[in-house]
Design an enzyme around this catalytic site. Structure first.
Site, short mmCIF file in Angstrom:
data_model
loop_
_atom_site.label_atom_id
_atom_site.label_comp_id
_atom_site.label_asym_id
_atom_site.label_seq_id
_atom_site.Cartn_x
_atom_site.Cartn_y
_atom_site.Cartn_z
N ASP A 83 0.81 -1.22 0.00
CA ASP A 83 0.00 0.00 0.00
C ASP A 83 0.84 1.27 0.00
OD1 ASP A 83 -2.50 1.29 0.10
OD2 ASP A 83 -2.37 1.54 2.26
N GLY B 272 -8.76 6.49 4.03
CA GLY B 272 -9.13 7.29 5.18
C GLY B 272 -10.49 6.93 5.74
#
Length: 295
Positions: A65, A193
């Site tokens: 990631d 997020g």
């Protein structure tokens, strides 16, 4: 589909336990920052997490990631990665396109599925969230469609109102924008997020077109709070605990509970998505089809 960030072995064990308890497939994500925490060595942490994934009773994908380093990207195939997120979103648009195109070509030449980011999902490395109407705070659908066509990426992380590293769940997503992006873009959308997004907002985001939902900070809140609570109670003992297994067990259990909640929340009772992060999860197989989008 829920994707959870891993920092320690306890994270990986807890994520798999939570996924098993929820009966849901998940993705284990190791970020470039996590690799840096492990002295920049990709091999050991990947081997440990891959072993945990292989022992799971539910499907578990492995994903690298938020890679900004070309050197790290180039090391990924040798360590068994079939899925990576390359992040050039901090560059000017033209440079983002150029760098991501090169990364996508490398990824596809080495059998890797690649995610990229357009717009600015703020809060990375302690940066503050962007105001809602700041330039770059939202991803434009037409620009997103052109970006995907120009770069050849397999999934796109978009800026729709969330922010990394939020410790309260007060983010308000732009669901009309998510719907517009879903219709404009030919590849799966990714929400970064997500820890700061309330449950109902997450459900709406999936209904509007989000396919992969990244969660990290919520796990760390559970992890550290469990340790704080244990050590606060332990301080008054005549012989305070020195064995880390005592409080890491509490932390692991707390993270597993958080994972089970999110995995169940983001599950679709009617649709399933092929596992991102495995060789079969090509762009064509995970792209949203007509009808409701899989979770």
């Amino acid at each position: 589909m829920a994707a959870f960030n891993v920092i320690t072995l306890e994270h990986a064990e807890a994520i798999v336990t939570g996924a098993e308890n929820a009966g849901q497939a998940v993705i284990l994500q190791i970020s470039q920052n996590a690799v840096a925490f492990h002295h920049g060595k990709l091999g050991p942490v990947t081997a440990a997490v891959a072993a945990v994934a292989a022992s799971a009773a539910v499907p578990v994908g492995l994903h690298l990631d938020h890679v900004t380093s070309e050197a790290l990207l180039h090391r990924a195939p040798a360590h068994g990665y079939t899925s990576v997120m390359y992040d050039a979103s901090d560059k000017p648009h033209t440079a983002n396109v150029a760098a991501t195109l090169v990364a996508a070509r490398f990824a596809h030449e080495h059998g890797m599925w690649i995610e990229a980011e357009l717009g600015t999902v703020a809060g990375k490395d302690g940066a503050p969230p962007l105001p809602a109407h700041a330039p770059g705070a939202r991803t434009d659908p037409d620009e997103a469609a052109a970006y995907v066509a120009a770069t050849g990426v397999d999934a796109l992380a978009v800026a729709v109102g969330s922010s990394h590293a939020m410790t309260d769940r007060t983010a308000i997503l732009d669901h009309q924008l998510i719907t517009a992006l879903h219709h404009a873009v030919s590849v799966p959308l990714v929400l970064h997020g997500s820890s700061g997004v309330p449950d109902q907002q997450l459900r709406q985001a999936v209904a509007a077109g989000m396919v992969k939902v990244n969660i990290g900070t919520a796990l760390n809140i559970s992890y550290t709070q469990a340790i704080r609570d244990f050590l606060a109670g332990d301080a008054s003992r005549v012989q305070p605990t020195v064995d880390p297994r005592t409080y890491l067990t509490r932390a692991r259990d707390a993270v597993a509970s958080t994972v089970a909640h999110f995995a169940a929340l983001l599950a679709s009772p009617h649709h399933t998505a092929p596992m991102i992060g495995t060789p079969s999860a090509t762009a064509s197989t995970i792209a949203p089809q007509n009808g409701p989008v899989p979770a």
